[in-house]
Design an enzyme around this catalytic site. Structure first.
Site, PDB file in Angstrom:
ATOM      1  N   ASN A 109      28.012  74.838 -69.639  1.00  0.00           N
ATOM      2  CA  ASN A 109      27.289  74.673 -71.127  1.00  0.00           C
ATOM      3  C   ASN A 109      28.261  73.077 -70.732  1.00  0.00           C
ATOM      4  O   ASN A 109      28.938  73.079 -69.647  1.00  0.00           O
ATOM      5  CB  ASN A 109      28.286  75.670 -72.405  1.00  0.00           C
ATOM      6  CG  ASN A 109      28.879  75.778 -72.057  1.00  0.00           C
ATOM      7  OD1 ASN A 109      30.364  75.136 -71.893  1.00  0.00           O
ATOM      8  ND2 ASN A 109      29.897  76.806 -71.594  1.00  0.00           N
ATOM      9  N   ASP A 147      27.356  83.371 -73.123  1.00  0.00           N
ATOM     10  CA  ASP A 147      26.457  84.685 -73.720  1.00  0.00           C
ATOM     11  C   ASP A 147      25.739  85.290 -72.969  1.00  0.00           C
ATOM     12  O   ASP A 147      26.362  86.323 -72.324  1.00  0.00           O
ATOM     13  CB  ASP A 147      25.831  83.746 -75.122  1.00  0.00           C
ATOM     14  CG  ASP A 147      26.780  83.346 -76.283  1.00  0.00           C
ATOM     15  OD1 ASP A 147      27.886  83.779 -76.825  1.00  0.00           O
ATOM     16  OD2 ASP A 147      26.103  82.273 -76.663  1.00  0.00           O
ATOM     17  N   LYS A 203      23.171  81.089 -50.449  1.00  0.00           N
ATOM     18  CA  LYS A 203      22.291  80.556 -51.665  1.00  0.00           C
ATOM     19  C   LYS A 203      21.191  81.100 -51.666  1.00  0.00           C
ATOM     20  O   LYS A 203      20.510  81.899 -49.988  1.00  0.00           O
ATOM     21  CB  LYS A 203      22.716  78.677 -51.028  1.00  0.00           C
ATOM     22  CG  LYS A 203      21.669  77.804 -51.477  1.00  0.00           C
ATOM     23  CD  LYS A 203      21.944  76.690 -50.474  1.00  0.00           C
ATOM     24  CE  LYS A 203      20.993  76.059 -50.567  1.00  0.00           C
ATOM     25  NZ  LYS A 203      20.989  74.726 -50.664  1.00  0.00           N
ATOM     26  N   PHE A 214      36.462  79.729 -82.979  1.00  0.00           N
ATOM     27  CA  PHE A 214      35.288  78.398 -83.116  1.00  0.00           C
ATOM     28  C   PHE A 214      33.699  78.934 -83.075  1.00  0.00           C
ATOM     29  O   PHE A 214      33.256  80.263 -83.045  1.00  0.00           O
ATOM     30  CB  PHE A 214      35.979  77.369 -81.920  1.00  0.00           C
ATOM     31  CG  PHE A 214      36.444  76.364 -81.829  1.00  0.00           C
ATOM     32  CD1 PHE A 214      36.438  75.625 -82.400  1.00  0.00           C
ATOM     33  CD2 PHE A 214      37.835  77.300 -82.057  1.00  0.00           C
ATOM     34  CE1 PHE A 214      37.200  74.591 -82.734  1.00  0.00           C
ATOM     35  CE2 PHE A 214      39.018  76.427 -82.298  1.00  0.00           C
ATOM     36  CZ  PHE A 214      38.551  74.953 -82.703  1.00  0.00           C
ATOM     37  N   LYS A 259      31.081  84.980 -88.180  1.00  0.00           N
ATOM     38  CA  LYS A 259      31.035  85.215 -87.494  1.00  0.00           C
ATOM     39  C   LYS A 259      32.890  85.788 -87.454  1.00  0.00           C
ATOM     40  O   LYS A 259      33.726  86.602 -87.128  1.00  0.00           O
ATOM     41  CB  LYS A 259      31.245  83.838 -86.314  1.00  0.00           C
ATOM     42  CG  LYS A 259      31.871  83.820 -85.002  1.00  0.00           C
ATOM     43  CD  LYS A 259      31.920  82.824 -84.352  1.00  0.00           C
ATOM     44  CE  LYS A 259      31.993  82.498 -83.060  1.00  0.00           C
ATOM     45  NZ  LYS A 259      32.042  82.138 -82.198  1.00  0.00           N
ATOM     46  N   LYS A 275      34.220  89.134 -86.335  1.00  0.00           N
ATOM     47  CA  LYS A 275      35.463  88.718 -84.915  1.00  0.00           C
ATOM     48  C   LYS A 275      36.317  88.962 -85.819  1.00  0.00           C
ATOM     49  O   LYS A 275      37.651  89.031 -84.760  1.00  0.00           O
ATOM     50  CB  LYS A 275      35.131  87.546 -84.691  1.00  0.00           C
ATOM     51  CG  LYS A 275      33.889  87.006 -84.137  1.00  0.00           C
ATOM     52  CD  LYS A 275      33.242  87.955 -83.322  1.00  0.00           C
ATOM     53  CE  LYS A 275      31.651  86.891 -82.865  1.00  0.00           C
ATOM     54  NZ  LYS A 275      31.145  87.891 -81.876  1.00  0.00           N
TER      55      LYS A 275
END
Length: 403
Positions: free
Chosen positions: A212, A281, A291, A325, A339, A343
């Site tokens: 990301n 995720d 490869k 976060f 969240k 959590k």
């Protein structure tokens, strides 16, 4: 924060020296005891009497003008200062400081002091960008000198660019923040803080992976802030685009699974966990050992969920303080509160990554901080360092309430 603080203000010879009058006045108004040292060149732009009247203290200009037989003036100022602030700082004075010259009252005092030193440069834009000036500033920065960067605008020489002395109000605010941070040093002494940072890497094959946009800047800011506050800090670092902060333990990981194993190993002895990493995720169900060659027009990847590290920590939490976060693009409050509950976190730091100055890779952030009672604080766009400091202030306050 400035009440009773002794600030030695060095004023050097640039047109911006006139701003030293307003700066002196603002520091005095905030409770500081200001002692001004002027260079000979500075006297060409502003008078000693002006700064003496505003500071309510004698102004020093000559190393050999000893007014009190019981002390050596430059040594006395150097020893008693809580901060030495040079504003404006010309290219010439910066060069003298970098190379250890002591040919006037100001540079002699600077060499003698063990107090923190802060510099607010002011000069022509091309001078500010000259390699020699840049090298001198880098040298001083490496020695721990603090800088207040000049602003961008119309300069006295007619150029428009970076080099204008920052406004007195801003400089005074920076000085206040500096002393506020000084007062926070040690408030996390004896605490073990673990920070995760960067983006995890989930392998598709030996040369390709899913990741990301996380740069690791927010995590690094938290690690540095915790270290500055006296904590023993461990940074669990995934894919990072920024250097690690100094004097912290670093555990390098790649995948979500590796990060899970690393943080759970540290969890029992952790006091505060800051989960600032952007953890994937999903991961490929199976990573190819070789490869994957290009064959067909399309390639289908089978992805499976990664383990939820924050949720797993929340389930196992005993004495620890857990900060998570939420990087969102919509409905920030709804997602953050959800969240937090799912959590079992103590704080959720949520931000809208689509906002200018608040997304991945920026030096700034704008966040909303939630606890079980709802919104604790909303922070507009400021540096990630300052975001980290303010989040820790909230955490410390709440942890003290538990004891």
């Amino acid at each position: 924060m400035l009440k009773g603080k002794k600030i030695v203000l060095g004023v050097t010879g640039g047109i911006a020296a006139y701003k030293a009058a307003a700066l002196t006045s603002k520091l005095v108004q905030k409770g500081a005891e200001v002692h001004v040292i002027m260079t000979e060149s500075a006297k060409k732009f502003i008078t000693e009497l002006t700064l003496q009247s505003l500071s309510r203290n004698p102004v020093y200009t000559d190393t050999f003008d000893e007014r009190d037989a019981s002390v050596v003036s430059h040594i006395h100022l150097a020893d008693t200062a809580d901060l030495v602030l040079v504003a404006p700082a010309t290219a010439n004075t910066i060069a003298k400081m970098a190379h250890g010259f002591a040919d006037d009252m100001l540079t002699t005092t600077l060499l003698a002091t063990t107090a923190p030193v802060m510099i607010a440069p002011a000069m022509n834009v091309h001078m500010y960008e000259h390699p020699a000036v840049v090298a001198n500033m880098n040298t001083l920065h490496s020695r721990g000198v603090h800088f207040i960067e000049p602003g961008v605008g119309q300069l006295a020489c007619g150029y428009v660019g970076k080099g204008r002395l920052e406004e007195p109000e801003t400089i005074a605010a920076v000085v206040e923040t500096f002393f506020e941070r000084q007062s926070e040093k040690g408030c996390l002494a004896g605490k073990k803080v673990v920070v995760t940072a960067g983006g995890t890497i989930e392998r598709i094959d030996p040369v390709r992976y899913i990741t990301n946009d996380s740069s690791g800047k927010m995590g690094v800011a938290f690690a540095a802030a915790a270290k500055d506050m006296g904590a023993e800090v461990t940074l669990v670092a995934a894919n990072m685009q920024v250097p690690y902060p100094a004097d912290v333990n670093v555990v390098k990981v790649q995948s979500a699974e590796e990060m899970y194993e690393a943080v759970h190993k540290l969890w029992p002895e952790t006091d505060i966990m800051v989960k600032a990493a952007a953890v994937a995720d999903y991961r490929p169900a199976e990573a190819a050992k070789q490869k994957i060659k290009k064959k067909d027009d399309t390639l289908t990847l089978s992805l499976v969920k990664t383990i939820d590290i924050l949720e797993s920590l929340g389930k196992e939490k005993t004495h620890q303080y857990l900060i998570g976060f939420a990087a969102e693009t919509n409905d920030i409050e709804f997602h953050a509160k959800g969240k937090l509950e799912r959590k079992n976190a103590d704080l959720i730091v949520a931000n809208d990554v689509t906002k200018p100055g608040a997304g991945f890779g920026t030096d700034t952030n704008a966040v909303e901080i939630y606890d079980k009672h709802g919104l604790v604080k909303e922070i507009a766009v400021i540096s990630k360092d300052e975001v980290a400091r303010q989040v820790f202030q909230i955490a410390i306050s709440q942890m003290e309430g538990r004891e």
